[in-house]
Design an enzyme around this catalytic site. Sequence first.
Site, mmCIF file in Angstrom:
data_model
loop_
_atom_site.group_PDB
_atom_site.id
_atom_site.type_symbol
_atom_site.label_atom_id
_atom_site.label_comp_id
_atom_site.label_asym_id
_atom_site.label_seq_id
_atom_site.Cartn_x
_atom_site.Cartn_y
_atom_site.Cartn_z
ATOM 1 N N GLY A 1 1.154 3.657 -20.256
ATOM 2 C CA GLY A 1 1.395 4.155 -21.611
ATOM 3 C C GLY A 1 1.529 3.025 -22.605
ATOM 4 C CB ALA A 2 0.570 -0.462 -22.280
ATOM 5 C CG ASN A 55 6.270 3.738 -21.667
ATOM 6 O OD1 ASN A 55 7.331 4.057 -22.201
ATOM 7 N ND2 ASN A 55 5.116 3.758 -22.333
ATOM 8 C CB SER A 68 14.008 10.949 -22.670
ATOM 9 O OG SER A 68 14.404 11.582 -23.871
ATOM 10 C CE1 TYR A 96 9.073 13.588 -22.853
ATOM 11 C CE2 TYR A 96 11.386 13.730 -23.475
ATOM 12 C CZ TYR A 96 10.237 12.991 -23.310
ATOM 13 O OH TYR A 96 10.242 11.643 -23.591
ATOM 14 C CB ALA A 148 12.484 19.828 -15.962
ATOM 15 C CB SER A 149 9.429 15.585 -16.826
ATOM 16 O OG SER A 149 9.619 15.259 -18.193
ATOM 17 C CE LYS A 150 10.195 11.099 -20.229
ATOM 18 N NZ LYS A 150 9.508 9.883 -19.752
#
Length: 251
Positions: free
Chosen positions: A16-17, A89, A141, A156, A158-160
Amino acid sequence: MDTMFGLSNRVAIVTGASSGLGLGFARTLATAGATVYAAARRLDRLEALAAEVPSIVPVQCDVTVDSDRRALVDRCFEQSGRLDVLVNNAGKPGLPNAEDETLDGFQSILDVNLVAGFHLATYAAGKIPPGATASFVNISSVIGLVSTAPIGGASYAASKAGTLGLTRELAGQWGRRGIRVNAVVPGWFDTEMTDGLFTNDKSAGWVRRNTMLGRGGADGEIDGAVLFLASDASSYMTGQTLIVDGGWTAR
């Protein structure tokens, strides 16, 4: 200080750069001396960054594609012979209202934000030889720690939250191998993912009122946390969560 925080002769991957926080992470690690394989879908942006920072190697990669993930790690080992730092990231937001999310949409968020990082970490760990050390940094996050409704979203969150559990478990499994795994939890930063948050008076005011420092994060204010976890300055840390949120979650 160079011994503690320097990354000379080390090799890193940052996903994610091409923009936002990931671009800052790639630039910071490269400035500290690392060769950085900067991965994202938008190759043109990565190439522009590499033209500015020569120690960055641009790699087009969709982290939701199994073959792309493997190719990224394989290229790093084939060209550099090692991997010292992995920064997971890459991510994307979900819909704010749970009832609006489809099962496929929910799964797609987990595929980017959680499953991709799991596979990159396990695939890379399998290539790190006995006796070598490495530092893996997962970007979570504040939405993985506390509810931020009406902003955020079930997929989001749940994923984080899953990223934090994954961080602890991998740290436990790999600690004796010399692979450290930690997480960074960003608060509110003005990036593509938070597009509109700081340009809207209502939402910007919400951030200011609920953040102890009274503002969102500025460019570069989280890069030092990732450098700390990537470097020998944090050599006795693993399984930990480093929160960089201006005091948001401490209220």
